[in-house]
Design an enzyme around this catalytic site. Sequence first.
Site, PDB file in Angstrom:
ATOM      1  N   GLU A  99       3.060   4.346  -0.777  1.00 63.05           N
ATOM      2  CA  GLU A  99       1.765   4.230  -1.460  1.00 63.05           C
ATOM      3  C   GLU A  99       1.017   3.081  -0.793  1.00 63.05           C
ATOM      4  O   GLU A  99       1.350   1.919  -1.016  1.00 63.05           O
ATOM      5  CB  GLU A  99       1.994   3.958  -2.934  1.00 63.05           C
ATOM      6  CG  GLU A  99       2.678   5.083  -3.680  1.00 63.05           C
ATOM      7  CD  GLU A  99       1.739   6.243  -3.975  1.00 63.05           C
ATOM      8  OE1 GLU A  99       2.198   7.237  -4.537  1.00 63.05           O
ATOM      9  OE2 GLU A  99       0.527   6.133  -3.660  1.00 63.05           O
ATOM     10  N   ASN A 103      -0.724  -6.810  -6.574  1.00 64.54           N
ATOM     11  CA  ASN A 103      -1.939  -6.662  -7.400  1.00 64.54           C
ATOM     12  C   ASN A 103      -1.730  -6.033  -8.766  1.00 64.54           C
ATOM     13  O   ASN A 103      -2.501  -6.269  -9.683  1.00 64.54           O
ATOM     14  CB  ASN A 103      -3.004  -5.892  -6.614  1.00 64.54           C
ATOM     15  CG  ASN A 103      -2.574  -4.465  -6.326  1.00 64.54           C
ATOM     16  OD1 ASN A 103      -1.437  -4.238  -5.945  1.00 64.54           O
ATOM     17  ND2 ASN A 103      -3.466  -3.522  -6.535  1.00 64.54           N
ATOM     18  N   CYS A 141      -6.078  -0.725  -4.786  1.00 65.37           N
ATOM     19  CA  CYS A 141      -5.971   0.254  -3.680  1.00 65.37           C
ATOM     20  C   CYS A 141      -7.012   1.350  -3.816  1.00 65.37           C
ATOM     21  O   CYS A 141      -7.393   1.982  -2.845  1.00 65.37           O
ATOM     22  CB  CYS A 141      -4.580   0.866  -3.664  1.00 65.37           C
ATOM     23  SG  CYS A 141      -4.211   1.822  -5.147  1.00 65.37           S
ATOM     24  N   GLY A 172       2.263  -0.900  -0.878  1.00 64.01           N
ATOM     25  CA  GLY A 172       1.766  -2.103  -0.210  1.00 64.01           C
ATOM     26  C   GLY A 172       0.832  -1.727   0.909  1.00 64.01           C
ATOM     27  O   GLY A 172       0.298  -0.613   0.950  1.00 64.01           O
TER      28      GLY A 172
HETATM   29  N1  NAD Z   1      -1.414   3.171  -2.846  1.00 65.22           N
HETATM   30  C1  NAD Z   1      -1.019   2.431  -3.856  1.00 65.22           C
HETATM   31  O1  NAD Z   1      -0.506   2.911  -4.886  1.00 65.22           O
HETATM   32  C2  NAD Z   1      -1.198   0.947  -3.788  1.00 65.22           C
HETATM   33  C3  NAD Z   1      -1.132   0.214  -4.976  1.00 65.22           C
HETATM   34  C4  NAD Z   1      -1.283  -1.183  -4.909  1.00 65.22           C
HETATM   35  C5  NAD Z   1      -1.492  -1.806  -3.688  1.00 65.22           C
HETATM   36  N2  NAD Z   1      -1.515  -1.055  -2.572  1.00 65.22           N
HETATM   37  C6  NAD Z   1      -1.759  -1.698  -1.286  1.00 65.22           C
HETATM   38  O2  NAD Z   1      -1.002  -2.914  -1.189  1.00 65.22           O
HETATM   39  C7  NAD Z   1      -1.748  -3.856  -0.410  1.00 65.22           C
HETATM   40  C8  NAD Z   1      -1.900  -5.152  -1.177  1.00 65.22           C
HETATM   41  O3  NAD Z   1      -0.660  -5.588  -1.669  1.00 65.22           O
HETATM   42  P1  NAD Z   1       0.177  -6.690  -0.864  1.00 65.22           P
HETATM   43  O4  NAD Z   1      -0.739  -7.654  -0.202  1.00 65.22           O
HETATM   44  O5  NAD Z   1       1.231  -7.196  -1.774  1.00 65.22           O
HETATM   45  O6  NAD Z   1       0.855  -5.768   0.265  1.00 65.22           O
HETATM   46  P2  NAD Z   1       1.916  -6.202   1.380  1.00 65.22           P
HETATM   47  O7  NAD Z   1       2.096  -5.030   2.239  1.00 65.22           O
HETATM   48  O8  NAD Z   1       1.535  -7.500   1.984  1.00 65.22           O
HETATM   49  O9  NAD Z   1       3.265  -6.488   0.553  1.00 65.22           O
HETATM   50  C9  NAD Z   1       3.766  -5.477  -0.283  1.00 65.22           C
HETATM   51  C10 NAD Z   1       5.269  -5.733  -0.485  1.00 65.22           C
HETATM   52  O10 NAD Z   1       5.929  -5.533   0.763  1.00 65.22           O
HETATM   53  C11 NAD Z   1       6.719  -6.660   1.093  1.00 65.22           C
HETATM   54  N3  NAD Z   1       6.742  -6.707   2.543  1.00 65.22           N
HETATM   55  C12 NAD Z   1       5.802  -7.200   3.377  1.00 65.22           C
HETATM   56  N4  NAD Z   1       6.170  -7.013   4.657  1.00 65.22           N
HETATM   57  C13 NAD Z   1       7.379  -6.380   4.638  1.00 65.22           C
HETATM   58  C14 NAD Z   1       8.297  -5.918   5.624  1.00 65.22           C
HETATM   59  N5  NAD Z   1       8.037  -6.071   6.912  1.00 65.22           N
HETATM   60  N6  NAD Z   1       9.455  -5.327   5.227  1.00 65.22           N
HETATM   61  C15 NAD Z   1       9.720  -5.171   3.905  1.00 65.22           C
HETATM   62  N7  NAD Z   1       8.899  -5.597   2.923  1.00 65.22           N
HETATM   63  C16 NAD Z   1       7.746  -6.190   3.289  1.00 65.22           C
HETATM   64  C17 NAD Z   1       6.027  -7.808   0.409  1.00 65.22           C
HETATM   65  O11 NAD Z   1       6.930  -8.883   0.196  1.00 65.22           O
HETATM   66  C18 NAD Z   1       5.609  -7.163  -0.904  1.00 65.22           C
HETATM   67  O12 NAD Z   1       6.683  -7.156  -1.806  1.00 65.22           O
HETATM   68  C19 NAD Z   1      -3.091  -3.213  -0.154  1.00 65.22           C
HETATM   69  O13 NAD Z   1      -3.115  -2.620   1.117  1.00 65.22           O
HETATM   70  C20 NAD Z   1      -3.189  -2.151  -1.207  1.00 65.22           C
HETATM   71  O14 NAD Z   1      -4.031  -1.083  -0.874  1.00 65.22           O
HETATM   72  C21 NAD Z   1      -1.394   0.308  -2.576  1.00 65.22           C
HETATM   73  O1  LIG Z   2      -3.932  -0.794  -6.565  1.00 68.36           O
HETATM   74  C1  LIG Z   2      -3.659   0.376  -6.700  1.00 68.36           C
HETATM   75  C2  LIG Z   2      -3.174   0.882  -8.030  1.00 68.36           C
HETATM   76  O2  LIG Z   2      -2.179   1.853  -7.872  1.00 68.36           O
HETATM   77  C3  LIG Z   2      -4.321   1.462  -8.811  1.00 68.36           C
HETATM   78  S1  LIG Z   2      -3.919   1.568 -10.493  1.00 68.36           S
HETATM   79  O3  LIG Z   2      -3.954   0.197 -11.003  1.00 68.36           O
HETATM   80  O4  LIG Z   2      -2.584   2.149 -10.631  1.00 68.36           O
HETATM   81  O5  LIG Z   2      -4.945   2.444 -11.123  1.00 68.36           O
END
Ligand code: NAD
Ligand SMILES: O=C[C@H](O)CS(=O)(=O)O
Length: 479
Positions: free
Chosen positions: A251, A155, A285, A231
């Site tokens: 995160e 994202n 997120c 993720g």
């Molecule tokens: N807390 C934060 O800073 C933050 C920021 C952005 C997104 N997110 C979270 O990320 C999620 C959305 O992003 P997404 O759909 O790309 O997440 P995702 O967990 O599907 O994938 C994230 C990354 O992990 C990899 N991945 C997936 N399964 C894996 C495994 N088993 N082993 C190793 N790598 C693996 C994916 O290829 C990708 O590069 C949401 O839950 C969102 O809240 C959190």
């Molecule tokens: O999706 C989660 C991101 O970390 C929020 S921000 O874009 O860094 O503010």
Amino acid sequence: MGLEIVNQWRGNKIWGREKRWIDVRDPQDNSLIESVPAASAEEMHQALEEAAAGAGIAANMAVHERMAILHRAADLIQERTETFAVTIAREGSKTIREARKEARRCVDTLRLSAEEARRINGETISFDQSPGSENRMGYYGRFPVGLIGAITPFNDPLNLVAHKAGPAVAAGNAILIKPSSLTPLSALLLAKTLEEAGLPSGVCTVVTGHGSEVGDVLVRDPAVRMISFTGGVEAGEAITRKAGLKKLSMELGSNSPVIVLDDADLEEAVASTVSGAFWAAGQNCLGVQRVYVQSGLFDAFAEAFLRRVRTYRIGDKLSEETDMGPLITEGEALRVERWVDEALHKGARLLAGGKRDGAFYAPTVLMDVPDHCQLAREEIFGPVVSLYRVKDLDEGIREANRSPYGLQAGIFTRDLEKSFRMIREARVGGVMVNDSSDYRIDAMPFGGTKMSGLGREGVRFAIEEMTETKVVCFRLRRH
Ligand SMILES: NC(=O)c1ccc[n+]([C@@H]2O[C@H](COP(=O)([O-])OP(=O)(O)OC[C@H]3O[C@@H](n4cnc5c(N)ncnc54)[C@H](O)[C@@H]3O)[C@@H](O)[C@H]2O)c1
Ligand SMILES: O=C[C@H](O)CS(=O)(=O)O
């Protein structure tokens, strides 16, 4: 930007065999942007070997060299903001205006990393704290962990990669990044720009591929001394189980709450929560997913909130007029549709939206969402927000805390004492007072409690996580 980035780019080792590729498609029309290598496990092993050598190079770079490279990369991205913004917008879900903001934040993140590189210090220690140790003195310092494995989500395909690469380089580490296979182009462009800015080959490597395949190899490799993951919770937990004895930065997700009390500034609260709910089509997120409005203000808030939602223009991400783009895939839009339908079936009321067109899902507002549906318990990660009526702050905090997540929360009130109660009692990593849960600057500590993660990012805090403390004691010779 076409295939040339993949073919011409050598320095940062784009790994992948000729015949296995990942098609990167524009979610709004499924058009092919370009294909990137789908590295095999073997190719990830090869890349890790080279990156481990890069750790030695990185550790020997002087602080001024790291600073100069990070500032130069920030300069280049600033000059090329539109190129980066179009890349973010095309491969992801952001509108061009949202994407420009991400590109500008990436510049800030790299500049912050450059500045923090000069502040990685320690302290002297008075060892003569007990009899017999009078002839000793010493200090401790912070030293790079070595090779960091970074895995990033779709994202924020540029700035969240910068939040790993920038601090890693600033602290003298090497980093191998496995970006989301949905939005790898921005990460490739960032690493290429760092190389153009003078970062030696092998210090920042990008390997594109499927998370469960090459991510596994990255997570398990003993040469990798830290996993920096951003993720979803499911992948985060899987990684935590496999990583073994490594530093972990997690995160993860959230279903962020905002409390709006009777004394809030109504227009301010409405503007902030609408923006916080539908930024990046809710794929954030920190996105506002639950709004708890004190009963005295609820009707006025709901009316103003819906009035503002109805002004949203959904459409072409690259149009300056567009307020909200699609979700990252049609599959994700279908999931969001299923979750909303489940809530409606179980008694929720639809106040706005609830319509899907391919990967587009209209900004949707619900109320009376029952506890026993996914929308109430999980992270929707889509343009859906639920309004709840609460009697007072006690109920608001109780409901806000009733979540497996705890990333950030917001509260709108003019009452300082109530703000401090929220600050004390909300079980989250950040409380935004008179701002929504989605407020963030790149310098602040960032991360969650409960299922929202482990550790903190935010440049200075990521550097703390990406370094080890080493103590040194001199035993002084008696003359
Ligand atoms: N807390 C934060 O800073 C933050 C920021 C952005 C997104 N997110 C979270 O990320 C999620 C959305 O992003 P997404 O759909 O790309 O997440 P995702 O967990 O599907 O994938 C994230 C990354 O992990 C990899 N991945 C997936 N399964 C894996 C495994 N088993 N082993 C190793 N790598 C693996 C994916 O290829 C990708 O590069 C949401 O839950 C969102 O809240 C959190
Ligand atoms: O999706 C989660 C991101 O970390 C929020 S921000 O874009 O860094 O503010």
